[in-house]
Structure formats: C-alpha cells, structure tokens
Design an enzyme around this catalytic site. Sequence first.
Site, short mmCIF file in Angstrom:
data_model
loop_
_atom_site.label_atom_id
_atom_site.label_comp_id
_atom_site.label_asym_id
_atom_site.label_seq_id
_atom_site.Cartn_x
_atom_site.Cartn_y
_atom_site.Cartn_z
N VAL A 64 0.82 -1.22 0.00
CA VAL A 64 0.00 0.00 0.00
C VAL A 64 0.86 1.27 0.00
O VAL A 64 0.33 2.37 -0.12
CB VAL A 64 -1.01 0.03 1.17
CG1 VAL A 64 -1.94 -1.18 1.12
CG2 VAL A 64 -0.33 0.16 2.52
N SER A 143 -7.37 3.71 15.10
CA SER A 143 -6.87 3.15 16.36
C SER A 143 -7.36 4.07 17.48
O SER A 143 -7.75 5.21 17.22
CB SER A 143 -5.34 3.17 16.34
OG SER A 143 -4.81 2.95 17.63
N TYR A 156 2.99 7.08 14.48
CA TYR A 156 1.77 6.24 14.43
C TYR A 156 0.56 7.04 14.88
O TYR A 156 -0.49 7.04 14.23
CB TYR A 156 1.97 5.02 15.32
CG TYR A 156 0.87 3.98 15.27
CD1 TYR A 156 0.84 3.00 14.26
CD2 TYR A 156 -0.15 3.95 16.22
CE1 TYR A 156 -0.16 2.03 14.23
CE2 TYR A 156 -1.15 2.99 16.19
CZ TYR A 156 -1.15 2.03 15.19
OH TYR A 156 -2.13 1.07 15.15
N ALA A 158 0.18 10.29 14.97
CA ALA A 158 -0.13 11.35 13.99
C ALA A 158 -0.83 10.75 12.77
O ALA A 158 -1.82 11.31 12.28
CB ALA A 158 1.16 12.06 13.58
N LYS A 160 -2.63 8.00 12.58
CA LYS A 160 -3.98 7.52 12.91
C LYS A 160 -4.94 8.70 13.11
O LYS A 160 -6.11 8.61 12.74
CB LYS A 160 -3.95 6.60 14.13
CG LYS A 160 -3.22 5.27 13.88
CD LYS A 160 -3.89 4.44 12.79
CE LYS A 160 -3.30 3.03 12.65
NZ LYS A 160 -3.93 2.25 11.57
N1 LIG Z 1 -3.49 -4.81 17.11
C1 LIG Z 1 -3.84 -3.72 17.74
O1 LIG Z 1 -3.86 -3.67 18.97
C2 LIG Z 1 -4.30 -2.51 16.94
C3 LIG Z 1 -4.92 -1.47 17.64
C4 LIG Z 1 -5.40 -0.38 16.94
C5 LIG Z 1 -5.28 -0.34 15.57
N2 LIG Z 1 -4.66 -1.35 14.91
C6 LIG Z 1 -4.61 -1.25 13.45
O2 LIG Z 1 -5.30 -2.35 12.90
C7 LIG Z 1 -4.82 -2.61 11.58
C8 LIG Z 1 -4.54 -4.09 11.44
O3 LIG Z 1 -3.44 -4.44 12.26
P1 LIG Z 1 -3.35 -5.83 13.02
O4 LIG Z 1 -3.38 -5.53 14.46
O5 LIG Z 1 -4.32 -6.79 12.48
O6 LIG Z 1 -1.84 -6.20 12.69
P2 LIG Z 1 -1.17 -7.37 11.84
O7 LIG Z 1 0.27 -7.06 11.86
O8 LIG Z 1 -1.63 -8.68 12.33
O9 LIG Z 1 -1.74 -7.13 10.37
C9 LIG Z 1 -1.34 -6.08 9.57
C10 LIG Z 1 -1.14 -6.59 8.16
O10 LIG Z 1 -0.78 -5.49 7.31
C11 LIG Z 1 0.18 -5.94 6.40
N3 LIG Z 1 0.98 -4.84 5.87
C12 LIG Z 1 1.95 -4.15 6.50
N4 LIG Z 1 2.49 -3.26 5.66
C13 LIG Z 1 1.85 -3.40 4.47
C14 LIG Z 1 1.97 -2.77 3.22
N5 LIG Z 1 2.90 -1.81 2.99
N6 LIG Z 1 1.15 -3.13 2.23
C15 LIG Z 1 0.23 -4.11 2.43
N7 LIG Z 1 0.08 -4.76 3.59
C16 LIG Z 1 0.88 -4.40 4.60
C17 LIG Z 1 1.02 -6.92 7.19
O11 LIG Z 1 1.76 -7.79 6.35
C18 LIG Z 1 -0.03 -7.62 8.03
O12 LIG Z 1 -0.50 -8.80 7.39
C19 LIG Z 1 -3.58 -1.71 11.42
O13 LIG Z 1 -3.95 -0.58 10.64
C20 LIG Z 1 -3.24 -1.31 12.84
O14 LIG Z 1 -2.57 -0.09 12.88
C21 LIG Z 1 -4.17 -2.43 15.57
#
Ligand SMILES: NC(=O)c1ccc[n+]([C@@H]2O[C@H](COP(=O)([O-])OP(=O)(O)OC[C@H]3O[C@@H](n4cnc5c(N)ncnc54)[C@H](O)[C@@H]3O)[C@@H](O)[C@H]2O)c1
Length: 252
Positions: A64, A143, A156, A158, A160
């Site tokens: 992305v 988030s 991060y 900023a 979000k």
């Molecule tokens: N886990 C948490 O506690 C949490 C909390 C708040 C928000 N988030 C957000 O939720 C979303 C999902 O995260 P998650 O927790 O499932 O983490 P995760 O690491 O399990 O999944 C994230 C996925 O994004 C993919 N990814 C990373 N960079 C990429 C790129 N350049 N192009 C395409 N894919 C890419 C990774 O390979 C991974 O499969 C994220 O946006 C994260 O910031 C997570």
Amino acid sequence: MGKLDGKVAFITGAGSGMGKAQAILFAKEGAKVIAGDIQFENVQQTVEKIRAAGGEGLAVEIDVANKESIQTAVQKGIAAYGQIDVLSNTAGVLDGYAPSLDTSEELWDKIMNVNLKGTYRVTNAVLPQMVEKGSGVVINVASIAAFVAGGGGAAYTAAKHGIVGYTKQLSFDYGKAGIRVNCIAPGAVESGMTKQIFEEGSAAVMDSVNSVPAGRYGQPEEIATVAVFLASDDASFMHGAIVPVDGGWLVN
Ligand SMILES: NC(=O)c1ccc[n+]([C@@H]2O[C@H](COP(=O)([O-])OP(=O)(O)OC[C@H]3O[C@@H](n4cnc5c(N)ncnc54)[C@H](O)[C@@H]3O)[C@@H](O)[C@H]2O)c1
C-alpha cells in the site's frame, strides 16, 4: 442469506490479524473477497481458509506504500470479480512506540506512507468505479491512537489522527455520490502486530491493557463483526462515523 451477499470486498492487510479476520467473515457473509497483503504467502493462506469454508476469494500481493503495486492489485481484483463494492483499508504498521526524538525521518515516512498515504492511495484507486456506479462502502482502520496518546509513538499517533480526518472529508465529499465512509478505531487487539508485545509484556504494559472496562484485550474477530456491520446495509445511515471498538479504552 449472508449480510454481504452479492458484494465484492477488497481488504488490505488480509494476511494477518484484523484484515484476515475480516476477509474470512466477509466471505462467510457472502462477499467475494479480494484479500491483499504485502505478505503474499500469508494472504494465500487466508484465501485457502475462505475456499475451504465454501467461500470465494482471491489473493493479491499489494504494497500500500507503492502506487504501481496498488494499481496492479486493484486491476487484478476488478478483472476477477468485475467491481469492488466495499474497501477495507486495514493494512498498517506500528512505530515501536518511538517518541519524536527517537523517530528518524525514515521511520516517520514509512509509517505515514503505509498507514496514512496508503489509505488515501488505495481509496483513490478503488473510488472511481464506486462513484461511477453510484454506490460503495469504505472502511478505514484507525486506532485509539487516533484520539489519545500512548497507543503508539509520534508517527503512528499522527498517522492515525490523520485517518480520522481523511475519513470525515471522504464522507463529506462522496456521501451524496452514494459512498458511505466510516472508520473503526480498535483498542488493544491480539494480532501479528501485538502478539509479541503481549507475550513479553511487562506487568505495567499488561496492567494498562487489562485496565479497560472489558478487562482484557480483544480478538481480531471482534473487529471483523463490526466491519461486516459497517459494510452491510444495516449501517445504511452511517456516514463519517469513527467507531471505537476498544473494550472501553477511551472512557478513561
Ligand atoms: N493490534 C492492535 O492492537 C491494533 C490497535 C489499533 C489499531 N490497529 C490497526 O489495525 C490494523 C490491522 O493491524 P493488526 O493488528 O491486524 O496487525 P497485523 O500485523 O496482524 O496485520 C497487519 C497486516 O498489514 C500488512 N501490511 C503491512 N504493511 C503493508 C503494506 N505496505 N502493504 C500491504 N500490507 C501491509 C502486514 O503484512 C499484516 O498482514 C492496522 O492498521 C493497525 O494499525 C491495531
């Protein structure tokens, strides 16, 4: 009858965590799923699971942070299924909770390019055909770091916050064109991003994670159910909402 029968959904970050959980649940609810991730092997496994459960899915490699990669992935999805009705911008990376002075420009750019600019770029790649057909749903994943400090580092947090602003403006600009745009703001969820943090978590870290009203961290499937709701006609009057799914993190 599934809640997403007849829909085609493009989900980024579908190789792990919340993106994977959405891909599997969206397919269970009847959507054809284009599952995209930079980790192609992981997203192939997601699609294997979808197919094993009788659903329809296509794995695509997508970075992305790379415009050409996005165009290729979106074109592959549209070539396979003809259209994209739902886009879930879920791909994201954490910045190691780095304060500003510990955030190199390289780290800042990486976090912005994936989390914020990636959301804008993928949306702009998918949006034209939604506008043309006069309907579509975009779900952005922010988030609790979109509201408060401490959920990530400087870059991060900023980025979000930026996703929330982008969601509102997208909704404002394209609502009347038939596009519904909403955002999920997850709290602490067990995923690829957090597994190690939770496993190695100090008492202080785990105390803060568990101090929320829910008393625990969440599972990716608990985010996916909300994403299905937002993607479905059940949320037909929801535009520009930022929906915390955080076990109550933000009440404090
Ligand atoms: N886990 C948490 O506690 C949490 C909390 C708040 C928000 N988030 C957000 O939720 C979303 C999902 O995260 P998650 O927790 O499932 O983490 P995760 O690491 O399990 O999944 C994230 C996925 O994004 C993919 N990814 C990373 N960079 C990429 C790129 N350049 N192009 C395409 N894919 C890419 C990774 O390979 C991974 O499969 C994220 O946006 C994260 O910031 C997570």
